[in-house]
Scaffold this motif. Structure first.
Motif, PDB file in Angstrom:
ATOM      1  N   LEU A  71      30.547  14.433  37.652  1.00 18.12           N
ATOM      2  CA  LEU A  71      29.547  14.431  38.867  1.00 18.12           C
ATOM      3  C   LEU A  71      28.645  16.204  37.842  1.00 18.12           C
ATOM      4  N   TYR A  74      26.068  14.267  36.185  1.00 17.17           N
ATOM      5  CA  TYR A  74      24.800  13.262  36.371  1.00 17.17           C
ATOM      6  C   TYR A  74      23.557  13.841  37.012  1.00 17.17           C
ATOM      7  N   TYR A  75      24.505  15.209  37.611  1.00 14.53           N
ATOM      8  CA  TYR A  75      23.454  15.857  38.204  1.00 14.53           C
ATOM      9  C   TYR A  75      22.758  16.630  37.495  1.00 14.53           C
ATOM     10  N   ASP A  79      20.550  10.575  36.023  1.00 17.92           N
ATOM     11  CA  ASP A  79      20.565   9.596  35.576  1.00 17.92           C
ATOM     12  C   ASP A  79      22.215   8.818  35.455  1.00 17.92           C
ATOM     13  N   TRP A  80      23.034   8.088  36.386  1.00 17.67           N
ATOM     14  CA  TRP A  80      23.781   7.719  35.977  1.00 17.67           C
ATOM     15  C   TRP A  80      24.444   6.944  35.042  1.00 17.67           C
ATOM     16  N   THR A  81      24.801   6.593  34.170  1.00 19.21           N
ATOM     17  CA  THR A  81      24.714   5.648  32.704  1.00 19.21           C
ATOM     18  C   THR A  81      26.614   5.354  32.301  1.00 19.21           C
ATOM     19  N   CYS A  87      30.541   4.768  39.274  1.00 19.96           N
ATOM     20  CA  CYS A  87      29.919   4.920  39.963  1.00 19.96           C
ATOM     21  C   CYS A  87      31.243   5.461  41.352  1.00 19.96           C
ATOM     22  N   LEU A 155      24.831   1.656  43.724  1.00 14.07           N
ATOM     23  CA  LEU A 155      23.514   2.785  43.131  1.00 14.07           C
ATOM     24  C   LEU A 155      22.768   1.691  43.323  1.00 14.07           C
ATOM     25  N   ARG A 163      21.019   5.645  40.348  1.00 17.31           N
ATOM     26  CA  ARG A 163      21.257   7.309  40.777  1.00 17.31           C
ATOM     27  C   ARG A 163      22.593   6.221  41.439  1.00 17.31           C
ATOM     28  N   CYS A 164      23.821   7.688  41.173  1.00 18.82           N
ATOM     29  CA  CYS A 164      24.986   7.116  41.957  1.00 18.82           C
ATOM     30  C   CYS A 164      24.872   7.594  42.833  1.00 18.82           C
TER      31      CYS A 164
END
Length: 324
Positions: A71, A74-75, A79-81, A87, A155, A163-164
């Motif tokens: 997290l 991500y934040y 971008d959630w990769t 996720c 997502l 985005r998750c």
């Protein structure tokens, strides 16, 4: 206020506040819970039922903080990769361990209540069997409560970023609304009522019964008070603001932009606040009994240093009195 300024309120909180908060929770929670588990495993055997619950609580908090690095990344990047599976897994783990903590704390409050109200049954309640039964029930109930979340988390691709979405931001909002209300009522408010009733019962019993200052009863009161504080300070704001966040999204056409963004920003603040229960739990291990405190001090040789410091202070006081 124009629309662009309105939408910046919660984005700044998400981009800067969440990564820093989750990083702090990760560092303190990882070190504290690993230490607590090691002390229980190496220095506090054989276990009683309360010890088994404490170890499971520490394990729950450890699993909870292990989701923090994902997290934080991500934040901080936006971008959630890591794909759809990770996720769902991270969001599921976050809530599963959160509600596991709620239930373990409730079990501790009930066990302390029995010790005070039914002192003749204290020895029976402390048997390993009851601790194992309670922990098995908690893991099962927590899994059943959070299982629907695996199908709800999703997502979203926006502005060339993935985005998750957290539970309260899942699209469409109607899919999570009733489940959110049910989870809040049964997963939080029902345990809160149980903890509050245990606290009231303990206070009444200590006010009228004999041996009110016995170590066992004093610890029971302190532990129950701390658990109640965790519920009110950490868990209550999160659940109230999560409901408000979902409801504001559902009625977005009738909600002013600024109000919607402020509700979201407050919800963002409440999420790390819920995670702070791991800090309170570290205090709980110390309050639960003198054995853990002594084992903790001996692990780092602080007991020797404290004894030596106390001796030096006594010598200094005696010399000062003689000189006077």
């Amino acid at each position: 206020m124009d629309h662009s300024n309105c939408t910046d309120v919660d984005r700044l909180m998400t981009r800067y506040f969440l990564p820093v908060s989750y990083a702090i929770i990760f560092i303190v929670g990882l070190v504290g819970n690993v230490t607590a588990i090691c002390i229980y495993v190496t220095k506090l055997r054989p276990w009683r039922s309360s010890s088994i619950i404490m170890v499971n609580l520490a394990l729950t908090d450890l699993l909870y903080v292990l989701s923090m690095p994902f997290l934080v990344h991500y934040y901080s990047t936006g971008d959630w990769t890591l794909g759809d599976f990770m996720c769902r897994f991270v969001r599921f783990g976050f809530h599963f361990n959160l509600y596991g903590s709620v239930l373990f704390l409730t079990c501790l409050a009930v066990f302390r209540y029995v010790v005070v109200i039914k002192p003749l049954r204290a020895a029976q309640v402390q048997q390993k069997f009851w601790g194992i039964i309670a922990c098995a029930a908690v893991w099962f109930i927590a899994a059943a409560e959070i299982a629907p979340m695996l199908s709800l988390i999703s997502l979203e691709k926006r502005d060339n970023e993935t985005r998750c979405l957290d539970f309260a931001s899942t699209i469409p909002v109607d899919d999570v609304r009733w489940y959110g209300w049910l989870l809040t009522a049964l997963g939080f408010f029902l345990p809160l009522v149980v903890v509050f009733l245990c606290y009231i019962g303990i206070v009444k019993e200590l006010a009228r019964g004999p041996y009110t200052s016995s170590p066992c009863r004093v610890r029971a009161r302190r532990v129950t008070v701390l658990i109640l504080v965790v519920f009110v300070v950490c868990f209550l704001p999160y659940h109230v603001l999560r409901v408000l966040r979902i409801e504001s999204r559902r009625n977005v056409e009738h909600t002013a932009c600024l109000v919607d963004r402020i509700v979201h920003a407050a919800y963002v603040v409440s999420r790390p606040l819920a995670g702070l229960n791991t800090f309170f739990n570290l205090v709980l291990y110390t309050l639960s009994g003198d054995k853990f405190r002594r084992a903790f001090l001996s692990t780092f040789y602080w007991d020797y240093r404290l004894t030596k410091a106390q001796s030096l202070i006594r010598v200094a006081i005696i010399k000062a009195r003689q000189a006077a």
